[in-house]
Design an enzyme around this catalytic site. Structure first.
Site, short mmCIF file in Angstrom:
data_model
loop_
_atom_site.label_atom_id
_atom_site.label_comp_id
_atom_site.label_asym_id
_atom_site.label_seq_id
_atom_site.Cartn_x
_atom_site.Cartn_y
_atom_site.Cartn_z
N ASP A 33 0.85 -1.20 0.00
CA ASP A 33 0.00 0.00 0.00
C ASP A 33 0.89 1.25 0.00
OD1 ASP A 33 -3.21 0.56 1.00
OD2 ASP A 33 -1.77 2.22 1.15
N ILE A 34 0.50 2.24 -0.76
CA ILE A 34 1.32 3.46 -0.88
C ILE A 34 1.33 4.28 0.41
CG2 ILE A 34 -0.41 5.08 -1.79
CD1 ILE A 34 1.68 5.75 -4.01
N ASN A 91 -13.11 -3.34 1.66
CA ASN A 91 -14.19 -2.36 1.71
C ASN A 91 -15.06 -2.49 0.47
OD1 ASN A 91 -13.51 -1.00 4.15
ND2 ASN A 91 -11.81 0.01 3.09
N GLU A 99 -12.24 3.56 -1.44
CA GLU A 99 -11.70 4.67 -2.24
C GLU A 99 -11.42 4.25 -3.68
OE1 GLU A 99 -8.29 6.31 -0.34
OE2 GLU A 99 -9.40 6.87 1.46
N VAL A 100 -10.89 3.03 -3.85
CA VAL A 100 -10.51 2.59 -5.19
C VAL A 100 -11.51 1.53 -5.65
CG1 VAL A 100 -8.69 1.57 -6.60
CG2 VAL A 100 -8.08 3.05 -4.68
N HIS A 104 -9.94 -4.99 -3.70
CA HIS A 104 -8.64 -5.20 -3.07
C HIS A 104 -8.87 -5.65 -1.64
CE1 HIS A 104 -9.85 -0.97 -2.82
NE2 HIS A 104 -9.28 -0.92 -1.62
N HIS A 106 -6.97 -5.79 1.90
CA HIS A 106 -5.83 -5.29 2.66
C HIS A 106 -5.34 -6.42 3.57
CE1 HIS A 106 -6.85 -0.82 2.18
NE2 HIS A 106 -8.00 -1.39 1.85
P1 5GP Z 1 -9.84 1.49 0.21
O1 5GP Z 1 -10.16 2.64 1.10
O2 5GP Z 1 -10.39 1.66 -1.18
O3 5GP Z 1 -10.17 0.16 0.84
O4 5GP Z 1 -8.25 1.47 0.12
C1 5GP Z 1 -7.52 1.97 -0.95
C2 5GP Z 1 -6.05 1.84 -0.59
O5 5GP Z 1 -5.30 2.01 -1.76
C3 5GP Z 1 -5.57 2.86 0.42
O6 5GP Z 1 -5.02 2.20 1.56
C4 5GP Z 1 -4.52 3.66 -0.35
O7 5GP Z 1 -3.40 4.04 0.44
C5 5GP Z 1 -4.12 2.69 -1.44
N1 5GP Z 1 -3.69 3.34 -2.67
C6 5GP Z 1 -4.31 4.36 -3.32
N2 5GP Z 1 -3.64 4.69 -4.44
C7 5GP Z 1 -2.58 3.84 -4.50
C8 5GP Z 1 -1.51 3.70 -5.44
O8 5GP Z 1 -1.41 4.40 -6.45
N3 5GP Z 1 -0.59 2.73 -5.18
C9 5GP Z 1 -0.68 1.92 -4.08
N4 5GP Z 1 0.28 1.00 -3.91
N5 5GP Z 1 -1.67 2.04 -3.17
C10 5GP Z 1 -2.61 2.99 -3.38
#
Ligand code: 5GP
Length: 121
Positions: A33-34, A91, A99-100, A104, A106
């Site tokens: 994760d970034i 999520n 968010e994405v 995915h 985690h």
């Molecule tokens: P969500 O809230 O959708 O479950 O989590 C999205 C995750 O994707 C977040 O923890 C965020 O830090 C990670 N993330 C967002 N953009 C990028 C990216 O460009 N590269 C990587 N490696 N992680 C990302």
């Protein structure tokens, strides 16, 4: 919700932007994760175009689902959090704050992680 092929993880899968890769199979990709929220924070994604767990569980093939579940376990062992313990989190949708919009999971570990959920505000 229709799949948006411009999402950031679709772009990673197409090689348009880099990731810090941990593991890859026919059906999955795993990368750090970034913005890690634990000493170990890895994301595992299917290569197929699935918005979330809801979409994946309804539409993915048995091979994709089995491959994804096995990959999550393999990645956790690979990054060394199996002995100490880890948390899986996926999520789906607005209430979860996804968010994405590409499925995915985690994998978080490397320290005691505390309670599962934040208290409602
Ligand atoms: P969500 O809230 O959708 O479950 O989590 C999205 C995750 O994707 C977040 O923890 C965020 O830090 C990670 N993330 C967002 N953009 C990028 C990216 O460009 N590269 C990587 N490696 N992680 C990302």
């Amino acid at each position: 919700m229709a799949y948006d092929p411009s999402n950031i993880f679709a772009r990673i899968l197409r090689g348009e932007i880099p990731c810090d890769k941990v593991h890859e199979t026919e059906h999955t990709l795993a990368f750090h994760d970034i913005h890690p929220q634990a000493p170990v924070h890895v994301l595992v994604i299917p290569k197929g175009s699935y918005v979330s767990w809801d979409d994946f569980s309804a539409k993915a093939s048995d091979a994709e689902i089995a491959g994804f579940v096995r990959a999550v376990g393999e990645v956790a062992r690979l990054v060394g959090v199996d002995a100490g313990g880890y948390r899986l989190l996926a999520n789906h949708g607005a209430n979860s704050h996804q968010e994405v919009p590409h499925l995915h999971v985690h994998i978080a570990g490397g320290r005691p992680l505390g309670p599962l959920l934040m208290k409602a505000g």
